[in-house]
Scaffold this motif. Structure first.
Motif, PDB file in Angstrom:
ATOM      1  N   SER A   1      34.664  31.738  42.588  1.00  0.00           N
ATOM      2  CA  SER A   1      34.343  31.712  41.160  1.00  0.00           C
ATOM      3  C   SER A   1      33.564  32.938  40.698  1.00  0.00           C
ATOM      4  O   SER A   1      33.372  33.134  39.499  1.00  0.00           O
ATOM      5  CB  SER A   1      33.541  30.445  40.833  1.00  0.00           C
ATOM      6  N   ASN A   2      33.090  33.777  41.630  1.00  0.00           N
ATOM      7  CA  ASN A   2      32.354  34.980  41.225  1.00  0.00           C
ATOM      8  C   ASN A   2      33.248  35.997  40.508  1.00  0.00           C
ATOM      9  O   ASN A   2      32.786  36.734  39.646  1.00  0.00           O
ATOM     10  CB  ASN A   2      31.724  35.660  42.455  1.00  0.00           C
ATOM     11  N   HIS A   3      34.541  36.063  40.903  1.00  0.00           N
ATOM     12  CA  HIS A   3      35.497  37.007  40.308  1.00  0.00           C
ATOM     13  C   HIS A   3      34.921  38.425  40.262  1.00  0.00           C
ATOM     14  O   HIS A   3      34.812  39.050  39.201  1.00  0.00           O
ATOM     15  CB  HIS A   3      35.906  36.558  38.901  1.00  0.00           C
ATOM     16  N   CYS A   4      34.532  38.922  41.426  1.00  0.00           N
ATOM     17  CA  CYS A   4      33.888  40.235  41.517  1.00  0.00           C
ATOM     18  C   CYS A   4      34.862  41.360  41.169  1.00  0.00           C
ATOM     19  O   CYS A   4      36.054  41.299  41.495  1.00  0.00           O
ATOM     20  CB  CYS A   4      33.353  40.470  42.932  1.00  0.00           C
ATOM     21  N   ASP A   5      34.342  42.399  40.517  1.00  0.00           N
ATOM     22  CA  ASP A   5      35.109  43.622  40.271  1.00  0.00           C
ATOM     23  C   ASP A   5      35.005  44.503  41.513  1.00  0.00           C
ATOM     24  O   ASP A   5      33.928  44.995  41.850  1.00  0.00           O
ATOM     25  CB  ASP A   5      34.557  44.364  39.053  1.00  0.00           C
ATOM     26  N   ILE A   6      36.112  44.689  42.198  1.00  0.00           N
ATOM     27  CA  ILE A   6      36.128  45.407  43.472  1.00  0.00           C
ATOM     28  C   ILE A   6      36.677  46.816  43.284  1.00  0.00           C
ATOM     29  O   ILE A   6      37.661  47.023  42.562  1.00  0.00           O
ATOM     30  CB  ILE A   6      36.994  44.664  44.517  1.00  0.00           C
ATOM     31  N   GLN A   7      36.027  47.771  43.922  1.00  0.00           N
ATOM     32  CA  GLN A   7      36.525  49.144  43.979  1.00  0.00           C
ATOM     33  C   GLN A   7      37.042  49.402  45.393  1.00  0.00           C
ATOM     34  O   GLN A   7      36.300  49.254  46.359  1.00  0.00           O
ATOM     35  CB  GLN A   7      35.402  50.137  43.658  1.00  0.00           C
ATOM     36  N   GLU A   8      38.301  49.758  45.502  1.00  0.00           N
ATOM     37  CA  GLU A   8      38.882  50.109  46.795  1.00  0.00           C
ATOM     38  C   GLU A   8      39.021  51.629  46.866  1.00  0.00           C
ATOM     39  O   GLU A   8      39.666  52.245  46.016  1.00  0.00           O
ATOM     40  CB  GLU A   8      40.252  49.468  46.965  1.00  0.00           C
ATOM     41  N   VAL A   9      38.396  52.228  47.868  1.00  0.00           N
ATOM     42  CA  VAL A   9      38.501  53.669  48.094  1.00  0.00           C
ATOM     43  C   VAL A   9      39.355  53.877  49.336  1.00  0.00           C
ATOM     44  O   VAL A   9      39.020  53.386  50.415  1.00  0.00           O
ATOM     45  CB  VAL A   9      37.112  54.316  48.286  1.00  0.00           C
TER      46      VAL A   9
END
Length: 617
Positions: A229-237
């Motif tokens: 439920s956090n629905h985190c904004d993820i950055q993939e490098v």
């Protein structure tokens, strides 16, 4: 391209210790760190990080807040702000409220003729009071306090801390980059150690990619994690085939790799115990007898201690025995929805497990009213906690039990009073089910044997583990706490397993230790809590082994634990310990950061440093 990856708590502590050694020789026992956006509190004992915390989303206690207010007042944050604040004769009390409300207060004060210096002094005090009340929150503050972070450049904030606490506040040189200094020192130390590499320091190859990052071929992708439920904004490098992720609040989904090359040298005792306790009930090929009534046992609370007894007892009486599912999100939500009060998290979970059993369609649900436990020290009580004792009655009055209260089996048991008392109590219980008294007595005796066999198996494995650690001179962590806190991975976010898998820690649960006969009267002469006695006995064993250390797993709202914890350091011969308090939230990042800082302080993560010290001796 980093040569080492360390948590920021360890970095700040390492940097502060280095600067202190160069500056005064008096190492800090407390670190206040306030940056532009966040703030941290670190407590250190004997060079070991024993506690830390960070601010929440509020920015009222950070440097960005001061900078914004200085701009609105038309003064320079560098130099002028502190100069004005320190010249104030009557600082205005702005309190520690939300930034929005404090901003609204400034103009009315100015309109009423308040002096700018009194306002900025009030702002400095508000930073200090906000930090102490919303970050530190009553934690122990030592006598050698380092104030770090960019906000520490503001002398008025340091002065506010000193005035409020009536203690000296040390602002070290390079206070804005102490964490970076610590990280650099940690990388240097690791490179110098070589980790078995025979090359000279100059020949060792760093993984640092250099400063010309624009020449590195990399790609960045953003997405929202659907894992919870956090629905985190993820950055993939992505650099070549290597992928790194940033932005997740919980570590389970994107950071499963080990944090160290070190591997545990003892077996997985948690897995051993879980298989021994639940294996036959969780077997996929297990079949129930359709001609027998089925009794469900919630996989919660004292089931983590007493399942061998109760499972055997009920099976011998001719019932099918099933368990609720392992704690999961659905059961957690069931529990929160079903409670009629605001108890601790494990009690809420127990409600969820009862509801899970109701959905399974069992004939009965077994929730005994266990008052106390066996003890060899009969001059002192051995109570279970009040919520644990009364759980069965609280569950009975939950809305989910309305109209089906008869399904709840609630025998009252006093294990402390011995076998004969338990037999009589269970015979009275059996009578309500039409069971023969002799059959009940036989079932009780077999139940005692099953419980004894279970405990003996744990002790045998524990003795083997202790011997391995002693023979190999390796470090180990003893997990102490209530069984339902340290073994229910849904309660503790699987931290014990992650200690082993991520950090290579040799983890020993406390009921694998030979605590029988260990006196604790010199620590507490009247430890009337059953778990309290076991925790302090286990702590005494840790005190005898230089290579063992303690992590105490507890839960929010646990009154007995709040009392017991204060005796652990004394029982363990003065060893600082880490306390992890769980409250039902699903984010493990903060707990892992605490663990990393503690493990690093104890020599688990920089294990090469310990080896070098042993060689030097």
């Amino acid at each position: 391209g980093a040569d080492t990856i360390n948590d920021e708590i360890t970095a700040h502590k390492t940097g502060a210790t280095h600067v202190a050694d160069k500056l005064t020789g008096n190492r800090p026992d407390t670190i206040f760190e306030i940056g532009g956006q966040d703030s941290k509190f670190i407590s250190i004992k004997d060079d070991i990080v024993v506690d830390f915390t960070m601010n929440e989303a509020c920015a009222a206690g950070t440097g960005s807040f001061l900078e914004e207010q200085a701009e609105k007042l038309g003064i320079q944050i560098k130099g002028e702000f502190a100069q004005l604040a320190l010249s104030s004769k009557n600082p205005i009390r702005l309190g520690e409220r939300c930034t929005v409300f404090m901003e609204k207060d400034l103009n009315p004060y100015l309109q009423r003729g308040a002096k700018v210096e009194d306002l900025v002094a009030g702002l400095a005090y508000s930073i200090a009071t906000n930090y102490l009340n919303r970050v530190v929150r009553g934690r122990y503050i030592g006598n050698c306090i380092f104030f770090q972070g960019g906000t520490a450049y503001n002398d008025s904030v340091a002065a506010a801390f000193a005035t409020i606490l009536d203690k000296e506040i040390i602002v070290p040189p390079h206070n804005g980059v102490i964490g970076a200094i610590g990280a650099a020192l940690l990388a240097k130390e690791k490179m110098e150690a070589g980790l078995g590499n025979e090359q000279s320091y100059e020949e060792r190859i760093s993984t640092f990619r250099g400063y010309d990052l624009e020449k590195v071929d990399y790609r960045i992708r953003s997405f929202v994690c659907p894992g919870c439920s956090n629905h985190c904004d993820i950055q993939e490098v992505r650099i070549g085939d290597e992928r790194t992720y940033w932005g997740d609040k919980c570590s389970e989904r994107y950071r499963k790799q080990a944090k160290t090359d070190k591997k545990p040298i003892i077996p997985d005792l948690f897995a051993f115990r879980e298989e021994l306790l639940f294996g036959k009930y969780d077997a996929k090929d297990r079949k129930l007898d359709p001609n027998k009534k089925t009794i469900g046992i919630p996989r919660a609370m004292y089931t983590y201690d007493r399942l061998p007894f109760w499972g055997t007892f009920l099976s011998e009486l001719g019932f099918n025995v099933v368990l609720s599912e392992p704690t999961n999100k659905k059961i957690t939500n069931y529990g929160i929805d079903s409670v009629v009060a605001e108890p601790c998290f494990p009690i809420k979970l127990a409600h969820g497990h009862v509801r899970d059993l109701l959905e399974k369609g069992v004939d009965y649900i077994f929730v005994p009213n266990v008052i106390n436990a066996e003890t060899e020290f009969m001059n002192v009580n051995s109570h279970l906690c009040p919520w644990g004792q009364t759980l069965t009655f609280v569950v009975k009055h939950s809305p989910m039990m309305e109209g089906i209260e008869h399904k709840l089996l609630q025998p009252t048991i006093h294990f402390r009073d011995g076998r004969d008392t338990v037999v009589k109590e269970l015979q009275d219980f059996g009578k309500t089910l039409g069971l023969d008294r002799s059959k009940v007595e036989k079932a009780v005796d077999l139940a005692y044997k099953a419980q004894s066999k279970f405990q003996k198996a744990l002790l045998e494995e524990g003795q083997k583990a202790l011997k391995i650690l002693s023979d190999e001179d390796e470090l180990g962590i003893v997990i102490v706490g209530r069984a339902y806190n340290i073994y229910d991975m849904g309660v503790n976010l699987a931290i014990p397993r992650k200690l082993r898998d991520y950090y290579g820690v040799n983890v020993i649960p406390m009921d694998f230790l030979p605590i029988e006969g260990i006196e604790i009267v010199d620590v507490n002469s009247n430890m009337y809590w059953n778990y309290g006695r076991k925790i302090l006995q286990s702590s005494k064993i840790v005190g005898k082994y230089p290579n063992l250390h303690i992590i105490y797993i507890t839960n929010f709202k646990c009154g007995p634990d709040s009392y017991i914890k204060q005796f652990v350091t004394k029982a363990s011969n003065g060893k600082p310990f880490l306390s992890l308090q769980f409250d039902g939230h699903s984010n493990d990042a903060g707990f892992l950061t605490r663990c990393e800082a503690y493990l690093d302080s104890k020599g688990f993560l920089r294990w090469w440093k310990r080896q070098q010290q042993q060689i030097a001796v």
